[in-house]
Every structure is written in C-alpha cells, then in structure tokens.
Design a protein around this motif. Structure first.
Motif, PDB file in Angstrom:
ATOM      1  N   GLN A  98       0.824  -1.263  -0.071  1.00  0.00           N
ATOM      2  CA  GLN A  98      -0.108   0.185  -0.045  1.00  0.00           C
ATOM      3  C   GLN A  98       0.802   1.319  -0.031  1.00  0.00           C
ATOM      4  O   GLN A  98       2.084   1.362   0.282  1.00  0.00           O
ATOM      5  N   SER A  99       0.288   2.345  -0.432  1.00  0.00           N
ATOM      6  CA  SER A  99       1.009   3.726  -0.465  1.00  0.00           C
ATOM      7  C   SER A  99       0.770   4.422   0.955  1.00  0.00           C
ATOM      8  O   SER A  99      -0.627   4.107   1.528  1.00  0.00           O
ATOM      9  N   PRO A 100       1.542   5.171   1.513  1.00  0.00           N
ATOM     10  CA  PRO A 100       1.092   5.796   2.799  1.00  0.00           C
ATOM     11  C   PRO A 100       0.221   6.823   2.396  1.00  0.00           C
ATOM     12  O   PRO A 100       0.237   7.683   1.475  1.00  0.00           O
ATOM     13  N   GLN A 101      -0.757   7.039   3.473  1.00  0.00           N
ATOM     14  CA  GLN A 101      -1.743   8.297   3.432  1.00  0.00           C
ATOM     15  C   GLN A 101      -1.933   8.536   4.978  1.00  0.00           C
ATOM     16  O   GLN A 101      -2.443   8.005   5.782  1.00  0.00           O
ATOM     17  N   PRO A 102      -1.452   9.824   5.194  1.00  0.00           N
ATOM     18  CA  PRO A 102      -1.066  10.791   4.457  1.00  0.00           C
ATOM     19  C   PRO A 102       0.536  10.450   4.264  1.00  0.00           C
ATOM     20  O   PRO A 102       1.055   9.687   4.871  1.00  0.00           O
ATOM     21  N   CYS A 103       1.249  11.308   3.333  1.00  0.00           N
ATOM     22  CA  CYS A 103       2.524  11.148   3.388  1.00  0.00           C
ATOM     23  C   CYS A 103       3.085  12.631   2.766  1.00  0.00           C
ATOM     24  O   CYS A 103       2.460  13.228   1.944  1.00  0.00           O
ATOM     25  N   ILE A 104       3.965  13.019   3.776  1.00  0.00           N
ATOM     26  CA  ILE A 104       4.665  14.389   3.439  1.00  0.00           C
ATOM     27  C   ILE A 104       6.231  13.877   3.248  1.00  0.00           C
ATOM     28  O   ILE A 104       6.828  13.357   4.319  1.00  0.00           O
ATOM     29  N   SER A 105       6.512  14.178   2.187  1.00  0.00           N
ATOM     30  CA  SER A 105       8.117  13.602   1.639  1.00  0.00           C
ATOM     31  C   SER A 105       9.023  14.105   2.750  1.00  0.00           C
ATOM     32  O   SER A 105       9.046  15.362   3.116  1.00  0.00           O
ATOM     33  N   ASN A 106       9.816  13.124   3.128  1.00  0.00           N
ATOM     34  CA  ASN A 106      10.886  13.234   4.172  1.00  0.00           C
ATOM     35  C   ASN A 106      10.592  13.848   5.593  1.00  0.00           C
ATOM     36  O   ASN A 106      11.331  14.458   6.177  1.00  0.00           O
ATOM     37  N   VAL A 107       9.186  13.602   5.696  1.00  0.00           N
ATOM     38  CA  VAL A 107       8.920  14.251   7.041  1.00  0.00           C
ATOM     39  C   VAL A 107       7.864  13.014   7.917  1.00  0.00           C
ATOM     40  O   VAL A 107       8.176  12.973   8.846  1.00  0.00           O
ATOM     41  N   TYR A 108       6.808  12.712   7.264  1.00  0.00           N
ATOM     42  CA  TYR A 108       6.089  11.622   7.835  1.00  0.00           C
ATOM     43  C   TYR A 108       5.326  10.897   6.741  1.00  0.00           C
ATOM     44  O   TYR A 108       4.895  11.538   5.871  1.00  0.00           O
ATOM     45  N   ALA A 109       5.005   9.691   7.286  1.00  0.00           N
ATOM     46  CA  ALA A 109       4.398   8.746   6.232  1.00  0.00           C
ATOM     47  C   ALA A 109       3.400   7.889   6.968  1.00  0.00           C
ATOM     48  O   ALA A 109       3.858   7.284   8.328  1.00  0.00           O
ATOM     49  N   GLU A 110       2.079   7.440   6.793  1.00  0.00           N
ATOM     50  CA  GLU A 110       1.360   6.794   7.587  1.00  0.00           C
ATOM     51  C   GLU A 110       0.837   5.549   6.736  1.00  0.00           C
ATOM     52  O   GLU A 110       0.199   5.837   5.562  1.00  0.00           O
ATOM     53  N   PHE A 111       0.719   4.475   7.351  1.00  0.00           N
ATOM     54  CA  PHE A 111       0.152   3.053   6.772  1.00  0.00           C
ATOM     55  C   PHE A 111      -1.029   2.801   7.733  1.00  0.00           C
ATOM     56  O   PHE A 111      -0.997   2.818   8.974  1.00  0.00           O
ATOM     57  N   GLN A 112      -2.102   2.314   6.924  1.00  0.00           N
ATOM     58  CA  GLN A 112      -3.181   1.846   7.663  1.00  0.00           C
ATOM     59  C   GLN A 112      -3.358   0.373   7.743  1.00  0.00           C
ATOM     60  O   GLN A 112      -3.434  -0.382   6.582  1.00  0.00           O
ATOM     61  N   LEU A 113      -3.207  -0.222   8.960  1.00  0.00           N
ATOM     62  CA  LEU A 113      -3.191  -1.845   9.132  1.00  0.00           C
ATOM     63  C   LEU A 113      -4.488  -1.900  10.218  1.00  0.00           C
ATOM     64  O   LEU A 113      -5.016  -1.066  10.514  1.00  0.00           O
ATOM     65  N   PRO A 114      -4.846  -3.228   9.964  1.00  0.00           N
ATOM     66  CA  PRO A 114      -6.262  -3.404  10.741  1.00  0.00           C
ATOM     67  C   PRO A 114      -5.884  -3.183  12.177  1.00  0.00           C
ATOM     68  O   PRO A 114      -5.108  -3.961  12.770  1.00  0.00           O
ATOM     69  N   GLY A 115      -6.516  -2.311  12.680  1.00  0.00           N
ATOM     70  CA  GLY A 115      -6.575  -2.054  14.150  1.00  0.00           C
ATOM     71  C   GLY A 115      -5.107  -1.254  14.558  1.00  0.00           C
ATOM     72  O   GLY A 115      -5.117  -0.954  15.623  1.00  0.00           O
ATOM     73  N   LEU A 116      -4.474  -0.902  13.611  1.00  0.00           N
ATOM     74  CA  LEU A 116      -3.354  -0.145  14.016  1.00  0.00           C
ATOM     75  C   LEU A 116      -2.994   0.954  12.736  1.00  0.00           C
ATOM     76  O   LEU A 116      -3.106   0.614  11.702  1.00  0.00           O
ATOM     77  N   ARG A 117      -2.404   1.943  13.140  1.00  0.00           N
ATOM     78  CA  ARG A 117      -1.727   3.049  12.165  1.00  0.00           C
ATOM     79  C   ARG A 117      -0.320   3.051  12.384  1.00  0.00           C
ATOM     80  O   ARG A 117      -0.109   2.866  13.630  1.00  0.00           O
ATOM     81  N   LEU A 118       0.254   2.985  11.300  1.00  0.00           N
ATOM     82  CA  LEU A 118       1.833   2.970  11.666  1.00  0.00           C
ATOM     83  C   LEU A 118       2.382   4.180  10.966  1.00  0.00           C
ATOM     84  O   LEU A 118       2.243   4.409   9.735  1.00  0.00           O
ATOM     85  N   GLY A 119       2.990   4.994  11.643  1.00  0.00           N
ATOM     86  CA  GLY A 119       3.431   6.208  11.367  1.00  0.00           C
ATOM     87  C   GLY A 119       5.089   6.159  11.368  1.00  0.00           C
ATOM     88  O   GLY A 119       5.671   5.305  12.080  1.00  0.00           O
ATOM     89  N   ILE A 120       5.563   6.711  10.415  1.00  0.00           N
ATOM     90  CA  ILE A 120       7.020   6.805  10.257  1.00  0.00           C
ATOM     91  C   ILE A 120       7.468   8.241  10.178  1.00  0.00           C
ATOM     92  O   ILE A 120       7.107   8.957   9.005  1.00  0.00           O
ATOM     93  N   PHE A 121       8.634   8.757  10.670  1.00  0.00           N
ATOM     94  CA  PHE A 121       8.711  10.067  10.686  1.00  0.00           C
ATOM     95  C   PHE A 121      10.433  10.139  10.790  1.00  0.00           C
ATOM     96  O   PHE A 121      11.087   9.533  11.240  1.00  0.00           O
ATOM     97  N   GLU A 122      10.812  11.405  10.017  1.00  0.00           N
ATOM     98  CA  GLU A 122      12.343  11.743   9.992  1.00  0.00           C
ATOM     99  C   GLU A 122      12.417  12.737  11.084  1.00  0.00           C
ATOM    100  O   GLU A 122      11.933  13.854  10.979  1.00  0.00           O
ATOM    101  N   PRO A 123      13.462  12.486  11.983  1.00  0.00           N
ATOM    102  CA  PRO A 123      13.404  13.383  13.177  1.00  0.00           C
ATOM    103  C   PRO A 123      14.120  14.635  12.676  1.00  0.00           C
ATOM    104  O   PRO A 123      14.958  14.777  11.716  1.00  0.00           O
ATOM    105  N   LYS A 124      13.536  15.820  13.141  1.00  0.00           N
ATOM    106  CA  LYS A 124      14.279  17.066  12.912  1.00  0.00           C
ATOM    107  C   LYS A 124      15.630  17.054  13.240  1.00  0.00           C
ATOM    108  O   LYS A 124      16.277  16.489  14.176  1.00  0.00           O
ATOM    109  N   ALA A 125      16.590  17.959  12.624  1.00  0.00           N
ATOM    110  CA  ALA A 125      17.860  18.157  12.908  1.00  0.00           C
ATOM    111  C   ALA A 125      18.163  18.295  14.413  1.00  0.00           C
ATOM    112  O   ALA A 125      19.239  17.812  14.937  1.00  0.00           O
ATOM    113  N   SER A 126      17.323  19.201  14.860  1.00  0.00           N
ATOM    114  CA  SER A 126      17.589  19.617  16.439  1.00  0.00           C
ATOM    115  C   SER A 126      17.307  18.422  17.220  1.00  0.00           C
ATOM    116  O   SER A 126      17.593  18.429  18.457  1.00  0.00           O
ATOM    117  N   ASP A 127      16.341  17.319  16.791  1.00  0.00           N
ATOM    118  CA  ASP A 127      16.168  16.285  17.604  1.00  0.00           C
ATOM    119  C   ASP A 127      17.104  14.970  17.251  1.00  0.00           C
ATOM    120  O   ASP A 127      16.820  13.936  17.905  1.00  0.00           O
TER     121      ASP A 127
END
Length: 127
Positions: A30-59
């Motif tokens: 599946q494609s991530p929805q929403p998806c903000i390039s090099n910031v955040y992507a989210e996948f919809q799974l049964p019973g769970l949303r899986l988010g992936i983020f790139e930490p800010k340089a300061s973090d």
C-alpha cells in the motif's frame, strides 16, 4: 480525571526515511496516506496506524547511537511461508527458522532501520 482516547497509533523514527517508507509500502502492499516527503508517512493496518517520521535535525541526538530499533511490530499473517517469501524478496529475510510458540508459529526479521518484525501465524482450532 479519565484519559479519553479517540485513537492510538505507533510512530517510528527513521534515520533513512525514504528507505523505511519504501520497505513498508512494499511489505504492506500500500501507499502511505498521508505522506509528506521526508517528514511523515502513515500506513493503515487492521486495528493500527503505523507512522514513520524523520526526526528534525534539532532532535537527532535523541535517536543517535541506536544500532537497532527498539520496536517490535507483530504482523499476524494467514500464510507464514508466503509472508517469509515476500519479506525475502524485499531483501530482508528472517534471521532464524520458524519457531513454535504456544499461540502459533512465528519468525523474526528486521526492517531497514533494525526494528524487529514478528511474522505470526495463529493456531487454527479444530472445528
């Protein structure tokens, strides 16, 4: 006071955002929805949303020094052998053989960031 939740999801920090988003997109087909390039992507799974983020340089210091992720994502599948073949085709084969647990069969693998994946096939009760 009671904590009133509307939803919950798991979010993973990625040192290589694109690699991890591509991996989960292919693994989950599946494609991530929403998806903000090099910031955040989210996948919809049964019973769970899986988010992936790139930490800010300061973090980045908060996530530095990790050689493998501390997360374990358990995915219950219908056919363990087919799931293993799919994961292997993506270039991330399990590191060990299938094990038998009291609740079913499972195998461990790692995603591109080193987070543990548990592919699990439940025991089907006899009718």
């Amino acid at each position: 006071m009671v904590l009133k939740l509307h939803s919950a999801w798991m979010v993973v920090a990625a040192r290589n955002w694109q690699s991890l988003v591509t991996f989960y997109g292919q693994l989950l087909n599946q494609s991530p929805q929403p998806c903000i390039s090099n910031v955040y992507a989210e996948f919809q799974l049964p019973g769970l949303r899986l988010g992936i983020f790139e930490p800010k340089a300061s973090d980045e210091g908060e996530f530095a020094g990790c050689t493998s992720g501390s997360m374990s994502l358990c995915l219950e599948v219908e056919n363990l052998e087919a799931a293993i073949a799919h994961l292997t085709q993506l270039g991330y084969p399990p590191a060990a053989e299938i094990t038998q647990a009291s609740h079913g069969r499972e195998v461990y693998a790692r995603d591109p960031e080193g987070n543990r994946l548990i592919l699990h096939q439940a025991i089907v009760a006899n009718p």
